[in-house]
Design an enzyme around this catalytic site. Sequence first.
Site, short mmCIF file in Angstrom:
data_model
loop_
_atom_site.label_atom_id
_atom_site.label_comp_id
_atom_site.label_asym_id
_atom_site.label_seq_id
_atom_site.Cartn_x
_atom_site.Cartn_y
_atom_site.Cartn_z
N ASP A 113 0.74 -1.06 0.15
CA ASP A 113 -0.21 -0.03 -0.34
C ASP A 113 0.97 1.38 -0.02
O ASP A 113 2.05 1.56 0.39
CB ASP A 113 -0.63 0.09 1.16
N ASP A 153 -7.89 -4.22 -3.97
CA ASP A 153 -9.05 -3.24 -3.10
C ASP A 153 -8.57 -1.92 -3.47
O ASP A 153 -8.94 -0.43 -2.84
CB ASP A 153 -9.06 -3.30 -1.72
N LYS A 193 -11.41 -3.54 -7.18
CA LYS A 193 -12.57 -3.43 -7.26
C LYS A 193 -12.48 -2.17 -8.97
O LYS A 193 -11.51 -1.35 -9.00
CB LYS A 193 -11.90 -2.08 -5.88
C1 LIG Z 1 -10.39 0.98 0.47
S1 LIG Z 1 -8.76 1.45 0.95
C2 LIG Z 1 -8.39 -0.73 0.54
C3 LIG Z 1 -8.78 -1.16 2.27
C4 LIG Z 1 -8.04 -2.23 2.53
N1 LIG Z 1 -9.12 -3.32 1.79
C5 LIG Z 1 -8.36 -3.69 3.51
O1 LIG Z 1 -9.87 -4.18 3.98
O2 LIG Z 1 -8.58 -2.64 5.21
C6 LIG Z 1 -7.98 1.64 -0.86
C7 LIG Z 1 -6.04 1.93 -0.56
O3 LIG Z 1 -5.68 1.49 -1.57
C8 LIG Z 1 -4.83 2.49 -1.89
N2 LIG Z 1 -3.59 2.62 -2.82
C9 LIG Z 1 -4.41 3.74 -3.70
N3 LIG Z 1 -3.90 3.51 -4.72
C10 LIG Z 1 -2.56 3.33 -4.76
C11 LIG Z 1 -1.17 3.17 -5.29
N4 LIG Z 1 -1.09 3.96 -6.56
N5 LIG Z 1 -0.47 1.71 -5.00
C12 LIG Z 1 -0.80 1.45 -3.94
N6 LIG Z 1 -1.66 1.44 -2.82
C13 LIG Z 1 -3.00 2.14 -3.22
C14 LIG Z 1 -4.87 3.65 -0.20
O4 LIG Z 1 -3.57 3.79 -0.24
C15 LIG Z 1 -6.21 3.10 0.13
O5 LIG Z 1 -5.32 2.30 1.53
#
Ligand SMILES: C[S@@+](CC[C@H](N)C(=O)[O-])C[C@H]1O[C@@H](n2cnc3c(N)ncnc32)[C@H](O)[C@@H]1O
Length: 238
Positions: A113, A153, A193
């Site tokens: 993440d 996600d 997602k």
């Molecule tokens: C909805 S949250 C995920 C929740 C997780 N599935 C859980 O159950 O705890 C979406 C995540 O995607 C991450 N994210 C968004 N863009 C990203 C990227 N380019 N690389 C890595 N992570 C990313 C965000 O930092 C965020 O923590």
Amino acid sequence: MAKTPTGKNNSGRGQRDLKVKVKTARGRKLSSTRWLERQLNDPYVKRAQTEGYRGRAAYKILELDDKFRFLVPGARVVDLGCAPGGWCQVAVKRVNALGEKSGKRVGTVLGIDLQEVEPVAGADTHVLDFMEDDADQKVKDWLGGKADVVMSDMAAASSGHKQTDHLRIIALCETAAHFAFDVLEEGGTFVAKVLAGGAEGDLQKLLKQKFQKVAHVKPPASRSDSSEKFVVATGFRG
Ligand SMILES: C[S@@+](CC[C@H](N)C(=O)[O-])C[C@H]1O[C@@H](n2cnc3c(N)ncnc32)[C@H](O)[C@@H]1O
């Protein structure tokens, strides 16, 4: 599919079911008051607190897995966009990453993440922007072989512009899909997602070539007022 915490479909949940009303307060925006009210009245939030999950998102992957059964003991899982760690917690249990289910195969969970993730017992987590150059190579190095499940996600912070958000999430999803094509074992599963919005047709075409079955699902834990849904592609052709 698992029932919602109330035993009902969440589509009709709204004002009439609210139990806790939050008063507006000086210095708090109306949108924050509404968010707080929704959290306090969300049965999945309450259930996550009682069952020890880091967020209500955990129930989305639980419900998807109850339907498609990809998190089996022994599976090697990559969780893209894993913070704060709810999906990792579910995957660790279901793939037996801690070896708690005696006589069953022991799986692995690798999460990445943008944000720091508080350690999840049984999972290996790293801070990484998956969209940066060489990110896929770094994940492959940490993985050290093939995966049975790649799940994403990932969602960029909302820009407030629906179409921009949609295109961003599709870009994240496509990058995750190309990574999956490189690392998945034959028969593997890809879960990601997406947001309903029109540009997901190309991705779907590509996934249909690479997997035996491609489904679009909105699990009950996904809020009915969100355009979020999940693509579940099973039976990777290799
Ligand atoms: C909805 S949250 C995920 C929740 C997780 N599935 C859980 O159950 O705890 C979406 C995540 O995607 C991450 N994210 C968004 N863009 C990203 C990227 N380019 N690389 C890595 N992570 C990313 C965000 O930092 C965020 O923590």
